[in-house]
Design a protein around this motif. Structure first.
Motif, short mmCIF file in Angstrom:
data_model
loop_
_atom_site.label_atom_id
_atom_site.label_comp_id
_atom_site.label_asym_id
_atom_site.label_seq_id
_atom_site.Cartn_x
_atom_site.Cartn_y
_atom_site.Cartn_z
N SER A 39 44.85 -1.47 -10.35
CA SER A 39 45.29 -0.72 -11.62
C SER A 39 44.83 0.38 -12.29
O SER A 39 45.56 0.97 -12.98
CB SER A 39 46.09 -2.25 -12.39
N ASN A 40 43.62 0.45 -11.78
CA ASN A 40 42.99 1.49 -12.52
C ASN A 40 43.37 3.01 -11.77
O ASN A 40 43.60 2.84 -10.76
CB ASN A 40 41.43 1.12 -12.41
N SER A 41 43.31 4.02 -12.57
CA SER A 41 43.58 5.14 -12.06
C SER A 41 42.62 6.00 -11.34
O SER A 41 42.79 6.90 -10.71
CB SER A 41 44.07 6.38 -13.29
N VAL A 42 41.41 5.28 -11.46
CA VAL A 42 40.16 5.77 -10.70
C VAL A 42 40.44 5.68 -9.27
O VAL A 42 40.61 4.59 -8.89
CB VAL A 42 38.94 5.07 -11.35
N PRO A 43 40.19 6.64 -8.54
CA PRO A 43 40.32 6.36 -6.95
C PRO A 43 39.50 5.40 -6.54
O PRO A 43 38.27 5.30 -6.88
CB PRO A 43 39.98 7.84 -6.27
N LEU A 44 40.09 4.68 -5.43
CA LEU A 44 39.20 3.44 -4.92
C LEU A 44 37.75 3.84 -4.35
O LEU A 44 36.73 3.11 -4.64
CB LEU A 44 40.08 2.70 -3.65
N TYR A 45 37.59 4.95 -3.79
CA TYR A 45 36.36 5.35 -3.35
C TYR A 45 35.29 5.48 -4.36
O TYR A 45 34.16 5.36 -4.26
CB TYR A 45 36.31 6.59 -2.46
N LEU A 46 35.76 6.04 -5.55
CA LEU A 46 34.97 6.13 -6.86
C LEU A 46 34.49 5.04 -7.45
O LEU A 46 33.45 4.80 -7.97
CB LEU A 46 35.67 7.08 -7.70
N GLN A 47 35.40 4.08 -7.33
CA GLN A 47 35.07 2.65 -7.56
C GLN A 47 34.13 2.06 -6.90
O GLN A 47 33.17 1.35 -7.38
CB GLN A 47 36.35 1.59 -7.73
N VAL A 48 34.23 2.26 -5.56
CA VAL A 48 33.25 1.68 -4.70
C VAL A 48 31.78 2.36 -5.15
O VAL A 48 30.81 1.70 -5.14
CB VAL A 48 33.62 1.87 -3.30
N LYS A 49 31.75 3.68 -5.01
CA LYS A 49 30.88 4.42 -5.26
C LYS A 49 29.91 3.87 -6.58
O LYS A 49 28.78 3.85 -6.63
CB LYS A 49 31.13 5.87 -5.45
N GLN A 50 30.67 3.76 -7.81
CA GLN A 50 30.36 3.17 -8.99
C GLN A 50 29.39 1.85 -8.72
O GLN A 50 28.55 1.57 -9.53
CB GLN A 50 31.15 3.33 -10.03
N TRP A 51 30.26 1.19 -8.06
CA TRP A 51 29.57 -0.29 -8.06
C TRP A 51 28.13 -0.30 -7.16
O TRP A 51 27.19 -0.84 -7.52
CB TRP A 51 30.53 -1.15 -6.90
N MET A 52 28.01 0.94 -6.17
CA MET A 52 26.81 0.97 -5.35
C MET A 52 25.92 1.69 -6.11
O MET A 52 24.59 1.26 -6.12
CB MET A 52 27.05 1.83 -4.28
N VAL A 53 26.26 2.63 -7.03
CA VAL A 53 25.16 3.27 -8.27
C VAL A 53 24.67 2.22 -9.29
O VAL A 53 23.50 2.26 -9.26
CB VAL A 53 26.12 4.27 -8.94
N GLU A 54 25.55 1.39 -9.60
CA GLU A 54 25.07 0.44 -10.58
C GLU A 54 24.14 -0.43 -10.03
O GLU A 54 23.13 -1.03 -10.26
CB GLU A 54 26.23 -0.72 -11.07
N LYS A 55 24.33 -0.93 -8.40
CA LYS A 55 23.32 -1.76 -7.78
C LYS A 55 21.87 -1.20 -7.76
O LYS A 55 20.85 -1.69 -7.89
CB LYS A 55 24.02 -1.95 -6.25
N MET A 56 21.80 0.39 -7.45
CA MET A 56 20.63 1.09 -7.54
C MET A 56 19.92 1.04 -8.76
O MET A 56 18.91 1.15 -9.10
CB MET A 56 20.90 2.54 -7.10
N ASP A 57 21.01 1.43 -9.67
CA ASP A 57 20.39 1.97 -11.22
C ASP A 57 19.71 0.41 -11.71
O ASP A 57 18.78 0.58 -12.56
CB ASP A 57 21.38 2.33 -12.25
N SER A 58 20.41 -0.42 -11.36
CA SER A 58 19.91 -1.82 -11.92
C SER A 58 18.56 -2.41 -11.23
O SER A 58 17.88 -3.13 -11.67
CB SER A 58 20.90 -3.01 -11.86
N GLY A 59 18.41 -1.81 -10.04
CA GLY A 59 17.01 -2.19 -9.43
C GLY A 59 17.33 -3.48 -8.43
O GLY A 59 16.48 -3.73 -7.65
#
Length: 242
Positions: A5-25
């Motif tokens: 339901s989010n207006s953010v494209p699906l690939y950007l949501q996947v990317k953000q999830w991966m970025v959070e995994k890296m930034d959190s350590g």
């Protein structure tokens, strides 16, 4: 993990999830990321969506793709400011890293036609050539090929560049030369095999070629250097004013 339901494209949501995994350590440097197929199943999206997310991360230097092995988390890129004339040693010290070098070539020879033009040398003018592999915390970062006017920097022959890292410090302390300005260009290229092996850069990864001519305050050209920085480890930045 995916909000359709989010207006953010699906690939950007996947990317953000991966970025959070890296930034959190949670994902550390060198960790292998799940295959695209598995990630697509976990997210409930098609593989093209995951591939687009990974492609953007690869372009940003956050991950490295190795053919036949997979995709791995890479080190954060070194932010190299433009607009300041600094040495590699100073840059690494500022980042809390230890600079070191491996001397690949050190010789005094007759200048080529191009070098005579770049350094305003007379016919049969001599140059001091220093070719080094530059490392930070033991990791290869760049190749530097510096050519200098020998008449101005003859005392560099007294310097051990295995021990002394900064060429600019040697020029100031040994030769009385203080470099104050430079003209440089930056471009990308795919490195030849021998260069990629020295830099230990990922297969197919580009390098950033920086060509710089450096001057003293009175406009005398002293140094012409070509440096090749690992594209997966460097990001050049500048501040523009209107």
């Amino acid at each position: 993990m995916i909000d359709r339901s989010n207006s953010v494209p699906l690939y950007l949501q996947v990317k953000q999830w991966m970025v959070e995994k890296m930034d959190s350590g949670e994902w550390q440097e060198g960790d292998m990321i799940q295959p695209e197929r598995e990630l697509a199943e976990d997210f409930g999206v098609n593989r093209l969506t995951v591939r687009q997310a990974i492609s953007e991360l690869a372009a940003e230097g956050r991950v490295v793709r190795t053919r036949g092995r997979g995709t791995f988390v890479s080190s954060p890129k070194i932010q190299q400011p433009l607009g300041q004339l600094t040495s590699f040693t100073e840059d690494m010290r500022r980042l809390g890293m230890v600079a070191s070098s491996r001397v690949l070539k050190l010789e005094i020879r007759e200048a080529t036609a191009v070098e005579r033009t770049m350094l305003a040398l007379p016919p049969q003018g001599l140059v001091f050539e220093l070719n080094r592999l530059r490392l930070a915390d033991g990791i290869p970062m760049a190749l530097e090929n510096a050519v200098l006017c020998y008449e101005l920097c003859e005392k560099l022959t007294e310097v051990s560049f295995v021990e002394l890292q900064s060429l600019y410090v040697a020029l100031k302390e040994k030769c009385g030369l203080e470099l104050t300005r430079a003209h440089q260009t930056i471009e990308t290229l795919v490195p030849p095999q021998h260069m990629a092996e020295l830099l230990k850069s990922p297969e197919g990864a580009p390098v950033l070629k920086m060509t710089r001519k450096t001057f003293t305050r009175d406009g005398t050209p002293v140094e012409w250097v070509r440096s090749f920085y690992r594209g997966d480890r460097y990001r050049f930045e500048s501040e523009l004013l209107l």
